[in-house]
Design a protein around this motif. Structure first.
Motif, PDB file in Angstrom:
ATOM      1  N   ARG A  32       0.812  -1.224   0.000  1.00  0.00           N
ATOM      2  CA  ARG A  32       0.000   0.000   0.000  1.00  0.00           C
ATOM      3  C   ARG A  32       0.844   1.271   0.000  1.00  0.00           C
ATOM      4  N   TYR A  33       2.063   1.204   0.541  1.00  0.00           N
ATOM      5  CA  TYR A  33       2.828   2.420   0.790  1.00  0.00           C
ATOM      6  C   TYR A  33       4.140   2.428   0.005  1.00  0.00           C
ATOM      7  N   LEU A  34       4.578   3.636  -0.304  1.00  0.00           N
ATOM      8  CA  LEU A  34       5.884   3.816  -0.921  1.00  0.00           C
ATOM      9  C   LEU A  34       6.966   3.837   0.154  1.00  0.00           C
ATOM     10  N   HIS A  35       8.185   3.553  -0.264  1.00  0.00           N
ATOM     11  CA  HIS A  35       9.326   3.652   0.641  1.00  0.00           C
ATOM     12  C   HIS A  35       9.434   5.073   1.175  1.00  0.00           C
ATOM     13  N   ARG A  36       9.669   5.210   2.478  1.00  0.00           N
ATOM     14  CA  ARG A  36       9.793   6.531   3.102  1.00  0.00           C
ATOM     15  C   ARG A  36      11.267   6.945   3.094  1.00  0.00           C
ATOM     16  N   GLY A  37      11.610   7.861   2.220  1.00  0.00           N
ATOM     17  CA  GLY A  37      12.990   8.256   2.041  1.00  0.00           C
ATOM     18  C   GLY A  37      13.336   9.619   2.620  1.00  0.00           C
ATOM     19  N   HIS A  38      12.400  10.226   3.367  1.00  0.00           N
ATOM     20  CA  HIS A  38      12.680  11.558   3.902  1.00  0.00           C
ATOM     21  C   HIS A  38      12.045  11.727   5.280  1.00  0.00           C
ATOM     22  N   GLU A  39      12.525  12.736   5.995  1.00  0.00           N
ATOM     23  CA  GLU A  39      11.922  13.165   7.247  1.00  0.00           C
ATOM     24  C   GLU A  39      11.856  14.685   7.246  1.00  0.00           C
ATOM     25  N   HIS A  40      11.119  15.230   8.217  1.00  0.00           N
ATOM     26  CA  HIS A  40      10.977  16.677   8.329  1.00  0.00           C
ATOM     27  C   HIS A  40      12.049  17.244   9.256  1.00  0.00           C
ATOM     28  N   LEU A  41      12.596  18.393   8.887  1.00  0.00           N
ATOM     29  CA  LEU A  41      13.468  19.160   9.756  1.00  0.00           C
ATOM     30  C   LEU A  41      12.880  20.567   9.801  1.00  0.00           C
ATOM     31  N   LEU A  42      12.221  20.873  10.900  1.00  0.00           N
ATOM     32  CA  LEU A  42      11.452  22.107  11.034  1.00  0.00           C
ATOM     33  C   LEU A  42      12.276  23.143  11.789  1.00  0.00           C
ATOM     34  N   HIS A  43      12.468  24.283  11.186  1.00  0.00           N
ATOM     35  CA  HIS A  43      13.271  25.355  11.778  1.00  0.00           C
ATOM     36  C   HIS A  43      12.327  26.393  12.382  1.00  0.00           C
ATOM     37  N   PHE A  44      12.238  26.376  13.699  1.00  0.00           N
ATOM     38  CA  PHE A  44      11.384  27.311  14.419  1.00  0.00           C
ATOM     39  C   PHE A  44      12.220  28.440  15.012  1.00  0.00           C
ATOM     40  N   THR A  45      11.662  29.647  15.005  1.00  0.00           N
ATOM     41  CA  THR A  45      12.240  30.783  15.707  1.00  0.00           C
ATOM     42  C   THR A  45      11.115  31.491  16.451  1.00  0.00           C
ATOM     43  N   LEU A  46      11.483  32.473  17.279  1.00  0.00           N
ATOM     44  CA  LEU A  46      10.459  33.146  18.078  1.00  0.00           C
ATOM     45  C   LEU A  46       9.629  34.125  17.255  1.00  0.00           C
ATOM     46  N   ASP A  47      10.294  34.813  16.303  1.00  0.00           N
ATOM     47  CA  ASP A  47       9.582  35.844  15.544  1.00  0.00           C
ATOM     48  C   ASP A  47       9.674  35.682  14.033  1.00  0.00           C
ATOM     49  N   GLY A  48      10.428  34.681  13.556  1.00  0.00           N
ATOM     50  CA  GLY A  48      10.532  34.460  12.119  1.00  0.00           C
ATOM     51  C   GLY A  48      11.520  35.355  11.408  1.00  0.00           C
ATOM     52  N   ASP A  49      12.329  36.129  12.179  1.00  0.00           N
ATOM     53  CA  ASP A  49      13.240  37.080  11.529  1.00  0.00           C
ATOM     54  C   ASP A  49      14.693  36.856  11.905  1.00  0.00           C
ATOM     55  N   VAL A  50      15.058  35.623  12.244  1.00  0.00           N
ATOM     56  CA  VAL A  50      16.441  35.314  12.610  1.00  0.00           C
ATOM     57  C   VAL A  50      17.299  35.261  11.345  1.00  0.00           C
ATOM     58  N   LEU A  51      18.375  36.011  11.337  1.00  0.00           N
ATOM     59  CA  LEU A  51      19.288  36.015  10.191  1.00  0.00           C
ATOM     60  C   LEU A  51      20.181  34.784  10.241  1.00  0.00           C
ATOM     61  N   LEU A  52      20.339  34.120   9.104  1.00  0.00           N
ATOM     62  CA  LEU A  52      21.087  32.874   9.024  1.00  0.00           C
ATOM     63  C   LEU A  52      22.342  33.048   8.179  1.00  0.00           C
TER      64      LEU A  52
END
Length: 246
Positions: free
Chosen positions: A108-128
């Motif tokens: 039923r399912y495809l091979h799972r080849g990825h995961e999530h890497l979620l980048h959270f900040t407090l205000d969304g304006d952190v310079l990288l």
């Protein structure tokens, strides 16, 4: 821990998909799991510096695909999702395959080849520091043609970081949810602060702390399993000794 003292958080909590940890039952009721993770997230928000970054590695399963997204929606109460990075663990390009393909028996399912890497900040304006975590240009003519000062461009939001080949759990320190050292290394590079203070509240066998140590940062790791803590300490000492011997 004192408030506003952590520059970078890189962590991978239990996914609530029934993995076999030694001292943790990875099968809570969904609401209970989400409530618990929000408690953890609130504690992380308190210790983050205003310009800090929180990188959350998480995934669902083929049978439970919604859980990571349910968590992300809830976390809007505490953080801004500044970047959503796809960690590609295995991929096929044309007729060639790269990375480790975990066996998939279901039709039923495809091979799972990825995961999530979620980048959270407090205000969304952190310079990288995007170039610090970047890659060289394939077409070198782009450097002068586009007015760049160096042979480096942004890596983008899809990171191919395969696992090293292992032939059994013992080679992963008998831990069901390790990730490659290169993953937290890239996160620390991207945040771009020298001598950053790094936190992993689900330390496991210490991979995030190992990455921090190699990059000249200080690290704090937390785990409920004493055996994993002992492994993490041993890995850090051995890596430090290898470095000083060179």
């Amino acid at each position: 821990m004192p408030a506003e003292t952590i520059d970078v958080i890189v962590t991978s909590p239990p996914y609530n998909i029934g993995l076999s940890y030694r001292t943790y039952a990875d099968r809570r009721e969904e609401e209970d799991y989400l409530d618990w993770m929000m408690e953890v997230a609130a504690s992380l928000r308190r210790v983050m510096r205003p310009d800090g970054s929180f990188f959350l590695n998480i995934s669902g399963s083929s049978a439970q695909p919604w859980l990571p997204f349910e968590l992300v929606v809830r976390m809007r109460e505490l953080f801004v999702l500044q970047n959503h990075i796809t960690w590609v663990k295995s991929i096929s390009v044309g007729e060639e395959s790269f990375g480790h393909f975990k066996p998939m028996n279901s039709q039923r399912y495809l091979h799972r080849g990825h995961e999530h890497l979620l980048h959270f900040t407090l205000d969304g304006d952190v310079l990288l520091d995007r170039l610090n975590a970047g890659v060289p240009y394939q077409d070198k003519s782009n450097i002068a043609r586009r007015g760049h000062r160096q042979d480096r461009r942004c890596r983008g939001d899809t990171w191919f970081i395969p696992y090293e080949t292992v032939r059994g759990r013992s080679e992963k320190f008998d831990h069901p949810g390790t990730f490659p050292v290169a993953l937290p290394e890239q996160c620390i590079r991207l945040h771009g602060r020298k001598k950053a203070k790094v936190l992993d509240p689900f330390m496991g066998t210490g991979t995030t702390l190992l990455a921090a140590q190699r990059m000249g940062c200080s690290g704090v790791g937390i785990d409920i399993d004493e055996d994993y803590v002992a492994i993490a300490r041993r890995r850090l000492v051995e890596d430090w000794l290898d470095k000083t011997d060179q």
